[in-house]
Design an enzyme around this catalytic site. Structure first.
Site, PDB file in Angstrom:
ATOM      1  N   ASP A  63       0.830  -1.203   0.000  1.00 53.78           N
ATOM      2  CA  ASP A  63       0.000   0.000   0.000  1.00 53.78           C
ATOM      3  C   ASP A  63       0.864   1.251   0.000  1.00 53.78           C
ATOM      4  O   ASP A  63       2.080   1.183   0.233  1.00 53.78           O
ATOM      5  CB  ASP A  63      -0.990  -0.008   1.178  1.00 53.78           C
ATOM      6  CG  ASP A  63      -0.362  -0.368   2.511  1.00 53.78           C
ATOM      7  OD1 ASP A  63       0.880  -0.360   2.608  1.00 53.78           O
ATOM      8  OD2 ASP A  63      -1.092  -0.646   3.457  1.00 53.78           O
ATOM      9  N   ASN A 132      -8.330   0.526  14.068  1.00 50.31           N
ATOM     10  CA  ASN A 132      -9.761   0.370  13.778  1.00 50.31           C
ATOM     11  C   ASN A 132     -10.070  -0.983  13.130  1.00 50.31           C
ATOM     12  O   ASN A 132     -11.149  -1.188  12.601  1.00 50.31           O
ATOM     13  CB  ASN A 132     -10.227   1.509  12.858  1.00 50.31           C
ATOM     14  CG  ASN A 132      -9.513   1.486  11.506  1.00 50.31           C
ATOM     15  OD1 ASN A 132      -8.646   0.655  11.279  1.00 50.31           O
ATOM     16  ND2 ASN A 132      -9.884   2.396  10.625  1.00 50.31           N
ATOM     17  N   HIS A 134      -8.395  -2.269  10.515  1.00 46.08           N
ATOM     18  CA  HIS A 134      -8.065  -2.362   9.089  1.00 46.08           C
ATOM     19  C   HIS A 134      -6.866  -3.284   8.845  1.00 46.08           C
ATOM     20  O   HIS A 134      -6.048  -3.509   9.741  1.00 46.08           O
ATOM     21  CB  HIS A 134      -7.846  -0.975   8.457  1.00 46.08           C
ATOM     22  CG  HIS A 134      -6.554  -0.289   8.764  1.00 46.08           C
ATOM     23  ND1 HIS A 134      -6.394   1.072   8.708  1.00 46.08           N
ATOM     24  CD2 HIS A 134      -5.322  -0.758   9.121  1.00 46.08           C
ATOM     25  CE1 HIS A 134      -5.156   1.394   8.992  1.00 46.08           C
ATOM     26  NE2 HIS A 134      -4.486   0.303   9.255  1.00 46.08           N
ATOM     27  N   GLU A 139     -10.328  -0.388   4.968  1.00 46.54           N
ATOM     28  CA  GLU A 139     -10.873   0.250   6.161  1.00 46.54           C
ATOM     29  C   GLU A 139     -12.259  -0.314   6.487  1.00 46.54           C
ATOM     30  O   GLU A 139     -12.985  -0.758   5.582  1.00 46.54           O
ATOM     31  CB  GLU A 139     -11.015   1.766   5.913  1.00 46.54           C
ATOM     32  CG  GLU A 139      -9.724   2.487   5.603  1.00 46.54           C
ATOM     33  CD  GLU A 139      -8.881   2.795   6.842  1.00 46.54           C
ATOM     34  OE1 GLU A 139      -9.010   2.100   7.860  1.00 46.54           O
ATOM     35  OE2 GLU A 139      -8.070   3.737   6.778  1.00 46.54           O
TER      36      GLU A 139
HETATM   37  O1  6PG Z   1       1.269   0.352   7.141  1.00 40.96           O
HETATM   38  C1  6PG Z   1       0.855  -0.496   6.358  1.00 40.96           C
HETATM   39  O2  6PG Z   1       1.506  -0.912   5.390  1.00 40.96           O
HETATM   40  C2  6PG Z   1      -0.511  -1.069   6.500  1.00 40.96           C
HETATM   41  O3  6PG Z   1      -1.273  -0.549   5.522  1.00 40.96           O
HETATM   42  C3  6PG Z   1      -1.294  -0.808   7.755  1.00 40.96           C
HETATM   43  O4  6PG Z   1      -2.446  -1.618   7.676  1.00 40.96           O
HETATM   44  C4  6PG Z   1      -0.538  -1.114   9.039  1.00 40.96           C
HETATM   45  O5  6PG Z   1      -0.061  -2.430   8.983  1.00 40.96           O
HETATM   46  C5  6PG Z   1      -1.419  -0.921  10.264  1.00 40.96           C
HETATM   47  O6  6PG Z   1      -1.985   0.355  10.247  1.00 40.96           O
HETATM   48  C6  6PG Z   1      -0.636  -1.095  11.551  1.00 40.96           C
HETATM   49  O7  6PG Z   1       0.326  -0.095  11.623  1.00 40.96           O
HETATM   50  P1  6PG Z   1       1.509  -0.208  12.671  1.00 40.96           P
HETATM   51  O8  6PG Z   1       2.259  -1.424  12.343  1.00 40.96           O
HETATM   52  O9  6PG Z   1       2.324   1.038  12.476  1.00 40.96           O
HETATM   53  O10 6PG Z   1       0.879  -0.284  14.023  1.00 40.96           O
END
Ligand code: 6PG
Length: 234
Positions: A63, A132, A134, A139
């Site tokens: 992403d 949340n 996701h 999301e």
């Molecule tokens: O950052 C990314 O590549 C992901 O899209 C995202 O889903 C992430 O894995 C979570 O938001 C947890 O984030 P943390 O690992 O920073 O807690």
């Protein structure tokens, strides 16, 4: 989903890296879909200690934030370069990436989706858990999207970086969709970090809901879910 509880972040990172090493010993040219964020940083550092194992691995960026350019220090691109591509010496031809520039969104989503259709599924998909619920930028919502898509980011996701809200349209990102995740041969799901108790509880309740996209992982046959026990009370 196989759940393991690890004492702390370090133990989680070591265990996750071991799981990847087991796979790369069976298949050296792994297609490895990489999350960014705090959760996998320790795991990637552990993998770098055995970088010779990963000479044939191809990394796919999972992403990316919209609005900020790829060379911004907070982009997923910069993160992957620093924590995975450079330490593991992944060459350019073994890295699949995309841009999020607004006029190229449709084209880039189509290109990534085509890549997955022709070269996928992912052998390993690394996921972190959003506060949340996701996974990637899928999301919570009434509906989830199967394909690689543009996602409008939730408020708790944007808090990651105030710069994301600077554009004229709602903050967005591009990401692998639920089908790309669910078709991955193996998923390593890392749960660590503060403020995630509610999302963790929802997952542990085993009720599958689009309001907690991570709960869909209960339907996948090969998920290793590693929970850092310190995140249960943080
Ligand atoms: O950052 C990314 O590549 C992901 O899209 C995202 O889903 C992430 O894995 C979570 O938001 C947890 O984030 P943390 O690992 O920073 O807690």
């Amino acid at each position: 989903m196989k759940i393991s509880y690890l004492e702390n972040y370090e133990a989680l990172s070591k265990k996750a890296a071991e799981l990847v090493k087991d796979e790369v010993l069976k298949k050296s040219n792994l297609l490895f879909c990489a999350a960014t964020g705090n959760s996998p940083t320790g795991m990637y550092a552990e993998m770098a200690k055995s970088k010779a194992l990963f000479q044939n691995m191809t990394v796919v960026k999972m992403d990316e934030w919209g609005i900020i350019p790829l060379d911004h220090p907070d982009s997923c691109e910069s993160y992957l370069k620093k924590h995975l591509l450079e330490p593991l010496e992944i060459t350019e031809n073994r890295y699949i990436t995309f841009v999020t520039t607004s006029h190229l969104i449709e084209e880039e989503c189509e290109r990534m989706e085509n890549f997955i259709q022709h070269h996928g599924p992912m052998d390993i998909c690394i996921l972190g858990l959003g506060k949340n619920g996701h996974i990637a930028f899928n999301e919570p919502s009434e509906f989830l999207q199967p394909g690689f898509h543009k996602a409008i980011l939730a408020e708790s996701t944007i808090q990651h970086d105030p710069e994301l809200s600077k554009g004229s349209e709602p903050a967005y990102g591009l990401c692998l969709g639920m089908q790309g995740i669910m078709q991955s041969k193996k998923i390593i799901f890392l749960i660590t970090g503060k403020g995630k108790q509610d999302a963790i509880q929802q997952i542990l309740e085993r009720q599958i809901s689009t309001q907690c996209p991570a709960s869909f992982l209960w339907m996948h046959p090969n998920v290793e879910c590693l929970i850092d026990m310190s995140s249960l009370s943080a």
